[in-house]
Design an enzyme around this catalytic site. Structure first.
Site, PDB file in Angstrom:
ATOM      1  NE  ARG A  49    -121.334 146.208 -80.198  1.00  0.00           N
ATOM      2  CZ  ARG A  49    -122.223 145.487 -79.153  1.00  0.00           C
ATOM      3  NH1 ARG A  49    -122.004 144.447 -78.728  1.00  0.00           N
ATOM      4  NH2 ARG A  49    -123.451 146.020 -79.333  1.00  0.00           N
ATOM      5  CB  CYS A  83    -123.579 147.663 -84.788  1.00  0.00           C
ATOM      6  SG  CYS A  83    -122.851 148.134 -83.424  1.00  0.00           S
ATOM      7  CB  THR A  85    -120.078 151.421 -81.797  1.00  0.00           C
ATOM      8  OG1 THR A  85    -120.876 152.316 -81.614  1.00  0.00           O
ATOM      9  CG2 THR A  85    -118.745 151.245 -80.966  1.00  0.00           C
ATOM     10  CB  ALA A  86    -119.871 146.734 -85.005  1.00  0.00           C
ATOM     11  CB  THR A 127    -121.691 154.899 -78.799  1.00  0.00           C
ATOM     12  OG1 THR A 127    -120.906 154.789 -79.952  1.00  0.00           O
ATOM     13  CG2 THR A 127    -123.004 154.145 -79.065  1.00  0.00           C
ATOM     14  CE  LYS A 167    -126.678 149.255 -76.988  1.00  0.00           C
ATOM     15  NZ  LYS A 167    -126.662 148.236 -78.128  1.00  0.00           N
ATOM     16  CB  CYS A 197    -126.059 154.974 -82.108  1.00  0.00           C
ATOM     17  SG  CYS A 197    -126.617 153.630 -80.947  1.00  0.00           S
TER      18      CYS A 197
END
Lengths: 255, 255
Positions: A49, A83, A85-86, A127, A167, A197
């Protein structure tokens, strides 16, 4: 009979596991059978993303819509996306489905309103793309909040690095870096640092950080909203309306 | 492109969340996109497995098969069930689907074989129904293992109580009880205490118990088998064959 919640996950996988655990923890249940049915689709090959937003990389939207289709076919009745950012593609995703999609920033807004004191000065740990796209700023505009973020160098070396470590399956290392970033925000007068995040609470929890208690965990806020949605669907009063109702302010958008 | 694993979960929900996290942790990945796609169907209203086995309560089988159908329709390519007691119906479930179902006891057998020393004296910490149905005894017969369980009073007050506390969202309390039960097995010469109920590792992990390192966690063993299945499907060598191949010994069965 509870309605089934669909979780569009995999962004990233450890954060999705953490989110699902929080749904279970936030449910007032005393045996298996009192919990809510959930279908978690962890689809890790959704394109990055952040790269899509910052560098015009391949859009994750088509793959996210494929994920939504599978959840629709399985007859889920609402969607949560762990998420932050999504949510840049929130409006596009809403256009692609008739199912309600819980918005993570609205869930955070509900959480802020439920706090024993009313914080005005928020910190955003997220992010670079969530910050650049103003996903929180725009969705919370009109609430009178001020936002503080870490200095660019700290964001890169502490926050983004912590996200990437989670991650990579190294959450403890990320936790220690993130603690520094949170402390720097608190030193600047931030009342409520938002873990915006879904990798970030995983990092702090992995080291049992005492700083968790002063942060607002967007992932847990979304889990609470999901449980409240399910409770309300089952005929009990809940607080999801604020989360489901379209915000009068449009979220930051692509397209 | 990895094949999608289906998880028939909700038995119980916190154990399912823990199992999914272990799949992520056991995957050798350095970014989201290297993880495996998983569809977790948490169906908590499946009738109690223990009651069905011990007291001839309502069978969970029809509801488990409904769950399998949903996973089949969503095109998963193998099934994992993070509940030891549910494996009482393993053969019935296999008859109901053409998909391979990873067997949790076979996953534990692989784990035992991979240990640096070869334990012969196993401890079983499980539900009364898993013990009564001899799910582990029969599946591991022929391997030359001996099995020790806690005294009936300790099983009731320590092991079963710990399981129920996890299901009630109180894993720490369960963890302290379970530590006593594990220590009693070690005092009796058990080399490898098997956490043969998926709630049990949740209890020990919630208190950061040092005893975890001497136990075999059936849930993590199944997660490793699931990752190995996915890796093998993607064309890499793996160790799943032993887990997927039908055992020459039939599991304990209802009919």
């Amino acid at each position: 009979m509870h309605s089934t919640l669909g979780v569009l996950g995999g962004m990233g996988p450890l954060a999705t596991a953490d989110f699902y655990r929080k749904i279970v923890e936030e449910t007032d249940a005393h045996c298996d059978q009192e919990h809510i049915p959930v279908l978690v689709y962890s689809l890790p090959d959704i394109p990055c993303r952040s790269t899509a937003i910052m560098d015009r990389g391949r859009s994750p939207l088509p793959r996210m819509i494929e994920g939504l289709r599978k959840l629709e076919q399985a007859k889920v009745e609402a969607i949560a996306i762990p998420c932050n950012t999504a949510h840049y593609w929130y409006r596009d995703l809403c256009k692609a489905t008739s199912l309600p999609i819980l918005h993570i920033v609205d869930a955070v807004a509900v959480e802020l309103q439920r706090m024993s004191y009313q914080p005005r000065h928020l910190g955003l740990l997220a992010t670079e793309s969530t910050l650049a796209a103003r996903i929180y700023h725009d969705r919370l505009a009109g609430h009178g909040y001020s936002f503080t973020v870490n200095a660019p160098d700290d964001r890169e070396k502490l926050v983004v690095r912590a996200i990437n470590l989670v991650k990579q399956g190294r959450p403890q290392e990320g936790g220690h870096l993130l603690e520094l970033a949170v402390r720097k925000l608190l030193d600047r007068g931030v009342e409520a640092p938002i873990l915006a995040c879904t990798e970030l609470p995983v990092a702090l929890e992995s080291i049992g950080s005492s700083l968790l208690s002063c942060c607002v965990d967007a992932s847990r806020a979304l889990a609470k909203a999901a449980v409240a949605w399910s409770t309300e669907r089952a005929g009990m009063p809940a607080m999801t309306r604020a989360v489901l109702a379209p915000s009068r302010l449009a979220p930051a958008q692509s397209s």
